[in-house]
Design an enzyme around this catalytic site. Structure first.
Site, PDB file in Angstrom:
ATOM      1  N   ASP A 205      29.207  46.716 -35.419  1.00 48.19           N
ATOM      2  CA  ASP A 205      29.505  45.345 -34.983  1.00 48.19           C
ATOM      3  C   ASP A 205      29.046  44.408 -36.086  1.00 48.19           C
ATOM      4  O   ASP A 205      28.604  44.845 -37.146  1.00 48.19           O
ATOM      5  CB  ASP A 205      28.773  45.023 -33.666  1.00 48.19           C
ATOM      6  CG  ASP A 205      29.473  43.903 -32.893  1.00 48.19           C
ATOM      7  OD1 ASP A 205      29.767  42.865 -33.521  1.00 48.19           O
ATOM      8  OD2 ASP A 205      29.737  44.063 -31.695  1.00 48.19           O
TER       9      ASP A 205
ATOM     10  N   SER B  25      29.953  25.473 -36.977  1.00 52.88           N
ATOM     11  CA  SER B  25      30.590  26.739 -36.643  1.00 52.88           C
ATOM     12  C   SER B  25      30.890  27.554 -37.896  1.00 52.88           C
ATOM     13  O   SER B  25      30.617  28.752 -37.959  1.00 52.88           O
ATOM     14  CB  SER B  25      31.873  26.447 -35.849  1.00 52.88           C
ATOM     15  OG  SER B  25      32.750  27.531 -35.926  1.00 52.88           O
ATOM     16  N   SER B  26      31.426  26.908 -38.928  1.00 52.83           N
ATOM     17  CA  SER B  26      31.760  27.641 -40.152  1.00 52.83           C
ATOM     18  C   SER B  26      30.517  28.186 -40.838  1.00 52.83           C
ATOM     19  O   SER B  26      30.515  29.302 -41.346  1.00 52.83           O
ATOM     20  CB  SER B  26      32.468  26.730 -41.154  1.00 52.83           C
ATOM     21  OG  SER B  26      33.705  26.373 -40.671  1.00 52.83           O
TER      22      SER B  26
ATOM     23  N   HIS C 126      38.089  20.702 -52.828  1.00 53.53           N
ATOM     24  CA  HIS C 126      38.740  21.703 -53.647  1.00 53.53           C
ATOM     25  C   HIS C 126      38.265  23.122 -53.352  1.00 53.53           C
ATOM     26  O   HIS C 126      39.096  23.994 -53.139  1.00 53.53           O
ATOM     27  CB  HIS C 126      38.751  21.398 -55.141  1.00 53.53           C
ATOM     28  CG  HIS C 126      39.660  22.379 -55.798  1.00 53.53           C
ATOM     29  ND1 HIS C 126      41.018  22.208 -55.847  1.00 53.53           N
ATOM     30  CD2 HIS C 126      39.429  23.611 -56.274  1.00 53.53           C
ATOM     31  CE1 HIS C 126      41.576  23.284 -56.359  1.00 53.53           C
ATOM     32  NE2 HIS C 126      40.631  24.150 -56.628  1.00 53.53           N
TER      33      HIS C 126
ATOM     34  N   GLU D  15      37.332  24.058 -50.628  1.00 51.34           N
ATOM     35  CA  GLU D  15      37.961  24.299 -49.325  1.00 51.34           C
ATOM     36  C   GLU D  15      39.356  24.890 -49.482  1.00 51.34           C
ATOM     37  O   GLU D  15      39.745  25.796 -48.737  1.00 51.34           O
ATOM     38  CB  GLU D  15      38.013  22.983 -48.536  1.00 51.34           C
ATOM     39  CG  GLU D  15      38.909  22.993 -47.310  1.00 51.34           C
ATOM     40  CD  GLU D  15      38.398  23.869 -46.178  1.00 51.34           C
ATOM     41  OE1 GLU D  15      37.188  24.184 -46.172  1.00 51.34           O
ATOM     42  OE2 GLU D  15      39.202  24.238 -45.319  1.00 51.34           O
TER      43      GLU D  15
ATOM     44  N   HIS E  40      40.676  16.511 -59.999  1.00 51.92           N
ATOM     45  CA  HIS E  40      42.122  16.540 -60.242  1.00 51.92           C
ATOM     46  C   HIS E  40      42.894  15.947 -59.065  1.00 51.92           C
ATOM     47  O   HIS E  40      44.090  15.740 -59.160  1.00 51.92           O
ATOM     48  CB  HIS E  40      42.625  17.947 -60.609  1.00 51.92           C
ATOM     49  CG  HIS E  40      42.533  18.964 -59.513  1.00 51.92           C
ATOM     50  ND1 HIS E  40      42.383  20.293 -59.759  1.00 51.92           N
ATOM     51  CD2 HIS E  40      42.584  18.855 -58.170  1.00 51.92           C
ATOM     52  CE1 HIS E  40      42.341  20.960 -58.618  1.00 51.92           C
ATOM     53  NE2 HIS E  40      42.459  20.112 -57.651  1.00 51.92           N
ATOM     54  N   HIS E  41      42.214  15.691 -57.974  1.00 49.81           N
ATOM     55  CA  HIS E  41      42.867  14.987 -56.863  1.00 49.81           C
ATOM     56  C   HIS E  41      42.770  13.483 -57.043  1.00 49.81           C
ATOM     57  O   HIS E  41      43.277  12.729 -56.221  1.00 49.81           O
ATOM     58  CB  HIS E  41      42.208  15.371 -55.535  1.00 49.81           C
ATOM     59  CG  HIS E  41      42.376  16.825 -55.196  1.00 49.81           C
ATOM     60  ND1 HIS E  41      43.480  17.296 -54.543  1.00 49.81           N
ATOM     61  CD2 HIS E  41      41.600  17.897 -55.467  1.00 49.81           C
ATOM     62  CE1 HIS E  41      43.374  18.612 -54.402  1.00 49.81           C
ATOM     63  NE2 HIS E  41      42.244  19.003 -54.967  1.00 49.81           N
TER      64      HIS E  41
ATOM     65  N   THR F 295      44.088  33.175 -61.460  1.00 45.37           N
ATOM     66  CA  THR F 295      45.154  33.237 -60.454  1.00 45.37           C
ATOM     67  C   THR F 295      46.313  34.068 -60.986  1.00 45.37           C
ATOM     68  O   THR F 295      46.860  34.927 -60.288  1.00 45.37           O
ATOM     69  CB  THR F 295      45.641  31.814 -60.092  1.00 45.37           C
ATOM     70  OG1 THR F 295      44.499  30.985 -59.879  1.00 45.37           O
ATOM     71  CG2 THR F 295      46.497  31.834 -58.851  1.00 45.37           C
TER      72      THR F 295
ATOM     73  N   ARG G 272      54.228  10.241 -50.176  1.00 44.96           N
ATOM     74  CA  ARG G 272      53.872  10.964 -48.964  1.00 44.96           C
ATOM     75  C   ARG G 272      53.316  10.005 -47.910  1.00 44.96           C
ATOM     76  O   ARG G 272      53.022   8.855 -48.209  1.00 44.96           O
ATOM     77  CB  ARG G 272      52.858  12.067 -49.289  1.00 44.96           C
ATOM     78  CG  ARG G 272      51.538  11.538 -49.798  1.00 44.96           C
ATOM     79  CD  ARG G 272      50.671  12.624 -50.397  1.00 44.96           C
ATOM     80  NE  ARG G 272      50.051  13.451 -49.369  1.00 44.96           N
ATOM     81  CZ  ARG G 272      48.914  14.126 -49.550  1.00 44.96           C
ATOM     82  NH1 ARG G 272      48.285  14.067 -50.721  1.00 44.96           N
ATOM     83  NH2 ARG G 272      48.402  14.859 -48.594  1.00 44.96           N
TER      84      ARG G 272
HETATM   85  C1  HEM Z   1      46.921  27.559 -59.906  1.00 46.80           C
HETATM   86  C2  HEM Z   1      46.255  27.064 -58.950  1.00 46.80           C
HETATM   87  C3  HEM Z   1      46.268  25.601 -58.512  1.00 46.80           C
HETATM   88  C4  HEM Z   1      46.284  24.466 -59.261  1.00 46.80           C
HETATM   89  C5  HEM Z   1      46.306  24.370 -60.769  1.00 46.80           C
HETATM   90  C6  HEM Z   1      46.285  23.358 -58.333  1.00 46.80           C
HETATM   91  C7  HEM Z   1      46.304  22.015 -58.700  1.00 46.80           C
HETATM   92  C8  HEM Z   1      46.366  20.959 -57.815  1.00 46.80           C
HETATM   93  C9  HEM Z   1      46.324  19.582 -58.179  1.00 46.80           C
HETATM   94  C10 HEM Z   1      46.200  19.047 -59.600  1.00 46.80           C
HETATM   95  C11 HEM Z   1      46.416  18.844 -57.041  1.00 46.80           C
HETATM   96  C12 HEM Z   1      46.367  17.333 -56.918  1.00 46.80           C
HETATM   97  C13 HEM Z   1      47.710  16.748 -56.967  1.00 46.80           C
HETATM   98  C14 HEM Z   1      47.716  15.297 -56.657  1.00 46.80           C
HETATM   99  O1  HEM Z   1      47.205  14.880 -55.587  1.00 46.80           O
HETATM  100  O2  HEM Z   1      48.267  14.556 -57.472  1.00 46.80           O
HETATM  101  C15 HEM Z   1      46.519  19.757 -55.954  1.00 46.80           C
HETATM  102  C16 HEM Z   1      46.634  19.381 -54.630  1.00 46.80           C
HETATM  103  C17 HEM Z   1      46.451  20.256 -53.585  1.00 46.80           C
HETATM  104  N1  HEM Z   1      46.315  21.614 -53.670  1.00 46.80           N
HETATM  105 FE1  HEM Z   1      46.401  22.711 -55.373  1.00 46.80          FE
HETATM  106  N2  HEM Z   1      46.282  23.811 -57.071  1.00 46.80           N
HETATM  107  C18 HEM Z   1      46.261  25.190 -57.135  1.00 46.80           C
HETATM  108  C19 HEM Z   1      46.215  26.057 -56.081  1.00 46.80           C
HETATM  109  C20 HEM Z   1      46.047  25.668 -54.776  1.00 46.80           C
HETATM  110  C21 HEM Z   1      45.751  26.572 -53.700  1.00 46.80           C
HETATM  111  C22 HEM Z   1      45.583  28.061 -53.832  1.00 46.80           C
HETATM  112  C23 HEM Z   1      45.661  25.811 -52.588  1.00 46.80           C
HETATM  113  C24 HEM Z   1      45.373  26.183 -51.146  1.00 46.80           C
HETATM  114  C25 HEM Z   1      45.495  27.320 -50.624  1.00 46.80           C
HETATM  115  C26 HEM Z   1      45.916  24.446 -52.964  1.00 46.80           C
HETATM  116  C27 HEM Z   1      45.926  23.393 -52.066  1.00 46.80           C
HETATM  117  C28 HEM Z   1      46.101  22.100 -52.410  1.00 46.80           C
HETATM  118  C29 HEM Z   1      46.105  21.018 -51.471  1.00 46.80           C
HETATM  119  C30 HEM Z   1      45.888  21.135 -49.956  1.00 46.80           C
HETATM  120  C31 HEM Z   1      46.349  19.856 -52.201  1.00 46.80           C
HETATM  121  C32 HEM Z   1      46.558  18.444 -51.690  1.00 46.80           C
HETATM  122  C33 HEM Z   1      45.441  17.814 -51.025  1.00 46.80           C
HETATM  123  C34 HEM Z   1      45.819  16.460 -50.532  1.00 46.80           C
HETATM  124  O3  HEM Z   1      45.865  15.517 -51.335  1.00 46.80           O
HETATM  125  O4  HEM Z   1      46.059  16.315 -49.328  1.00 46.80           O
HETATM  126  N3  HEM Z   1      46.149  24.389 -54.297  1.00 46.80           N
HETATM  127  N4  HEM Z   1      46.474  21.059 -56.443  1.00 46.80           N
HETATM  128 CU   LIG Z   2      42.249  20.920 -55.780  1.00 44.64          CU
END
Ligand code: HEM
Ligand SMILES: [Cu+2]
Lengths: 528, 382
Positions: A106, A170-171, A254, A256, A303-304, A329, A451
């Site tokens: 378990d 919880s997490s 991130h 997350e 980067h966000h 990746t 968006r």
């Molecule tokens: C090669 C891998 C990745 C790179 C280089 C990358 C890069 C980025 C960048 C630069 C943004 C920001 C874009 C913007 O708001 O202008 C972004 C947003 C996001 N990425 Fe990725 N990402 C990668 C993989 C992933 C993975 C694996 C996930 C989740 C499983 C993910 C989930 C997200 C989410 C949820 C957002 C948007 C968040 C929001 O503003 O609401 N990304 N990513």
């Molecule tokens: Cu990110």
């Protein structure tokens, strides 16, 4: 004394009867089942919200809902999918599979396990109840940027904060349990570098969770102070700093997003090796890749925030560090392909979902790479291009990983094979609709649609209609999934212990009967 | 069989290429706009470069994958090999991936340095995001104005057909001169907004308490349309950006006219106003600036936007009424209008709301004049 002990027979515990089995259970399988059903229900609630969003966006103009409610839908859709679907589903899978994969009876801390689960329905009960309050629920986006989420928020934001705190507890409790289990309960002979990749992926994920959930708790606490106790962390008028919010949030945010994908990496690795009938290529590089992704995920958060006005050096640093993540990746993708190369491949439903995972997740990786390029991100940021990116990594990424896991292990859990024809039908409908929904989003984003808009200019109309059609199709298709799962639980061809041809050598879980005994391994197996 | 296989692989290889070149061709409406400035063109070039690199990598990886799936399918009798590692292969593709990234990073850095430039402009414009409209102020000439969405509510609700520039039109666009370095200083008044004009490749967040900078230099006259890109509340989708670039002479004339208008406005403050004049002006001010929240009929959307009809303040407490308009209400969407609008506007809209919807008959019907607002300001300054 000794007679008292004997009258209490520990060997033949079965589940308790009725509701109390689920309320008071400390059994890893029961808790896993609870998590998975919880996540499944949340998928339909969050999905219904997505349907409202897509119905409104089917045509330009405001037809079905007003912007107020629309914003509540986008916000709660995001929160529910992230915290209520993807994360609990992975925890559910961890509960079911970790003890079985490491040869333990378990989880290490069963009572804590019960608590971590039961906190979740409370957290989401509170969150969803806000939608029925006069001021409405949270409406500031799942990223809840201050001051929209503080000074300008509806007062129900306090419930939101409370609910996020509970989810975080919880997490964290769940992660402590997972780490403890993995370190202390592995079968003799299972060294760290012999652990199944799903176990590795969860070990790393659990550390990420413990590191960042307190940061999330911190940021919502600062909001709470700003709203109710007169502080000015994020209030410019009081000398505070709205950008600070974003730094703290994304320092959680991130990592997350990797919390939401690493366990899927583990799952997909198992499935690809099973149906290629060939051990995973580059096991150790898979482990190192996951570890480096996890470490790098702490230094890319801004980067966000490329458009908040950072100094040039900052923009460049976060661009380079983000691009670096593409290396591990990419290595993972190459390893999956190399595993298929010269295998002996069959295409059962879990494999189909995993192949689609590799292909479509990679597309999400490409758009991620494009987003990492700062000057180009000035054009992409906060448009549908970003929405396309993260849905590609989260739906055909994380969610496909979860669905694949369900098909892969459901025969083990229930002892019944699922209906392969229906499974394949489910796959193809899902695969087509997911692409019809999310691929055109790249184009509307590039064409300039921001968006979180309840209404849009006329030139985006055609693609939006198409996207909505895809989304409805995707939504309806998941009812088929529900049907298949229920059907498998109730009936189906008897599954063998190894379930999949040759899987017997692939992991300890396949040496147990299907369904497995209530206390998985009462005698520890020996791993060579 | 061999033939079919070739066609199939060929198809898989070519399909994404055809598809993406259709959509990503430079003239497509569904690609990033090339824009009109040097920076926007560089960014577009960068976007296409990265895109094509990704396509090539994708084609290679996916062809190997689909070819393996096809070739090594068990139904054809494939027997699994049993290798599970290759050190040099791992090193090889890690290094290859790194090199590709360096290849991407170099031009990205160059474009970034080009786009990022903090120097003063010849013209400097302060852009302030408000819930839910933009305010533009020409810093050299000390004139400014608000820019509101001009699409009618009837179009949004689908009661009349939607116009060509649905949701992309404003009552008063920002005017800038061509072939001039224009610097934008961008800030927010309430929540965070983000000012985006795709054709200039300028997107900067408008954050309260911060002043961000961005710049552009537009070679040709034209009208350029953009949007707010940071979620800022209910009307986030309804505060577009419209910029009109004009030749220098036309720009100078525009500014001269604005300066004259501002002068006239200052004169108006000292003038003696009649109730009817105030009412007329207040009614139109209310329609553009207040009705979004408090609604045309004054009923608001309680509890978020309170009703103005029959309230204690609008009927009996003109001092409080002035204070609310001047200072806003902390913790709500009610902004401090006094900071951004003239005394005449504030006085007339207060007078209007105290008279309209039978507030006048049931309440004290006090008339507030621009001089009252000046008096209020003097009192606060003390
Ligand atoms: C090669 C891998 C990745 C790179 C280089 C990358 C890069 C980025 C960048 C630069 C943004 C920001 C874009 C913007 O708001 O202008 C972004 C947003 C996001 N990425 Fe990725 N990402 C990668 C993989 C992933 C993975 C694996 C996930 C989740 C499983 C993910 C989930 C997200 C989410 C949820 C957002 C948007 C968040 C929001 O503003 O609401 N990304 N990513
Ligand atoms: Cu990110």
């Amino acid at each position: 004394m000794s007679t008292v002990v004997e009258s209490h027979d520990h060997g033949h515990h079965g589940p308790a009867k009725g509701l109390s089995r689920w309320l008071f259970t400390t059994n890893h399988k029961d808790i896993g089942t609870l998590y998975l059903w919880f996540s499944f229900i949340m998928l339909f609630i969050g999905g219904a919200m997505a349907m409202v969003i897509r119905a409104e966006l089917f045509q330009p103009g405001l037809q079905i809902v007003q912007p107020e409610f629309f914003n509540q839908m986008t916000t709660n859709h995001g929160l529910i999918m992230v915290f209520g679907v993807i994360m609990p589903a992975f925890v559910g899978l961890a509960n079911w599979m970790l003890p079985m994969q490491i040869g333990a009876p378990d989880m290490a801390l069963p009572r804590l396990n019960n608590l971590s689960f039961w906190l979740l329905p409370m957290a989401f009960g509170i969150l969803i109840s806000t939608l029925f309050m006069p001021e409405g629920g949270p409406n500031f986006g799942w990223t809840f940027y201050a001051p929209l989420s503080t000074t300008y928020a509806p007062s129900t934001v306090n419930f939101f904060i409370f609910s996020v705190h509970i989810m975080g507890v919880s997490s964290i409790l769940g992660s402590i349990n997972i780490i403890t289990t993995i370190f202390n309960m592995r079968a003799p002979g299972m060294t760290l570098m012999k652990m199944p990749l799903f176990v590795w992926s969860w070990l790393i994920t659990a550390y990420l969770l413990i590191a960042v959930m307190p940061v999330l708790a911190g940021v919502v606490t600062m909001m709470l102070m700003d709203i109710n106790f007169g502080t000015s962390f994020f209030n410019a008028a009081g000398g505070g700093d709205p950008v600070l919010f974003q730094h703290v949030f994304w320092f959680f945010g991130h990592p997350e997003v990797y919390i939401m994908i690493l366990p899927a990496f583990g799952i997909v690795s198992h499935i690809i090796e099973t149906f290629s009938r060939k051990p995973i290529f580059g096991y150790s590089s898979m482990v190192y890749a996951m570890a480096s992704i996890a470490i790098l995920s702490f230094v890319v958060w801004a980067h966000h925030m490329f458009t908040v006005g950072m100094p040039l050096a900052g923009e460049l640093f976060f661009m380079y560090s983000t691009m670096l993540i593409a290396i591990p990746t990419g290595v993972k993708v190459f390893n999956w392909v190399a595993t298929m190369f010269r295998g002996s491949i069959t295409f059962e439903t879990p494999m189909l979902f995993s192949i689609a995972f590799v292909a479509l997740f990679t597309i999400g990786g490409f758009s991620g790479l494009m987003l990492a390029i700062v000057p180009a991100d000035f054009q992409y940021h906060d448009t549908y291009f970003v929405v396309a990116h993260f849905h590609y990594v989260l739906v055909p990424g994380a969610l496909f990983g979860i669905i694949a896991a369900a098909y892969y292990w459901l025969p083990k859990w229930t002892g019944n094979m699922y209906d392969e024809t229906l499974g394949k039908l489910h796959f193809w409908l899902t695969f087509i609709s997911v692409n019809v929904t999310f691929f055109p989003m790249h184009f509307v984003g590039l064409a300039g649609m921001p968006r979180r808009y309840p209404d849009y200019a006329l030139q985006f109309a055609d693609f939006n209609a198409l996207i909505s059609v895809g989304a409805f199709m995707f939504g309806i298709t998941q009812l088929l999934f529900l049907f298949i799962v229920i059907k498998t639980i109730r009936s189906g061809k008897q599954a063998k212990p190894e379930v999949w041809e040759g899987a017997g050598d692939l992991g300890l879980e396949w040496t147990l009967s299907s369904p497995p005994p209530y206390h998985s391994f009462t005698v520890q197996p020996q791993v060579k | 069989m061999a033939y079919i296989r070739k066609v199939f692989t060929g198809f898989i290889l070519v399909l994404p290429l055809i598809f993406s070149s259709l959509i990503f061709s430079e003239t497509s409406d569904y690609n990033m706009p090339i824009g009109v400035t040097e920076v926007s063109e560089s960014i577009f070039g960068l976007h296409m470069l990265i895109f094509w690199i990704c396509v090539v990598i994708g084609v290679i990886v996916f062809s190997i994958m689909f070819w393996s799936l096809w070739k090594y399918r068990k139904s054809k009798g494939a027997v699994a090999a049993d290798f599970d590692d290759n050190f040099w292969l791992e090193i090889g593709w890690t290094v290859a991936a790194t090199l590709v990234l360096v290849w991407m990073a170099v031009p990205s850095t160059q474009v970034m340095v080009e786009a990022y430039d903090d120097a003063e402009g010849e013209i400097n414009i302060l852009i302030t995001g408000h819930q839910w409209k933009w305010h533009y102020e020409y810093l050299e000439d000390e004139v400014g104005f608000f820019s509101n969405l001009s699409t009618s509510q009837e179009q949004i609700d689908g009661e009349v057909p939607k116009g060509e520039f649905y949701l992309r039109e404003v009552d008063e666009p920002l005017v800038i001169p061509t072939n001039t370095r224009v610097r934008f200083l961008i800030t927010g008044n309430d929540v965070i907004h983000s000012w985006w004009v795709p054709d200039f490749a300028v997107k900067q967040d408008a954050i309260p308490g911060f002043i961000n900078t961005a710049w552009t230099n537009v070679p040709e006259p034209g009208i350029f349309r953009g949007a707010c890109t940071e979620l800022c509340g209910i009307k986030h989708a309804f505060m577009p950006v419209v910029v009109r670039a004009v030749e220098r002479e036309e720009f100078d004339a525009f500014i001269a006219e604005k300066v004259a208008l501002a002068e006239e406005e200052r004169m108006l403050t000292s003038k003696v106003w009649t109730k009817d004049e105030l009412m007329a002006r207040g009614e139109s001010f209310y329609a553009t600036n207040c009705a979004a929240c408090h609604q045309a009929n004054g009923q608001g959307i309680p509890p978020v936007f309170p009703s103005l009809v029959g309230s204690q303040i609008t009927m009996f407490d003109s001092n409080k009424h002035i204070e609310i308009l001047m200072e806003g209400v902390q913790g709500s969407a009610m902004a401090a209008f006094g900071e951004s609008y003239s005394e005449v506007d504030i006085a007339s809209v207060i007078t209007y709301t105290r008279q309209a919807w039978s507030n006048g008959e049931k309440g004290d019907g006090v008339i507030v004049t621009p001089q009252d607002i000046v008096a209020y300001k003097n009192r606060i300054d003390l």
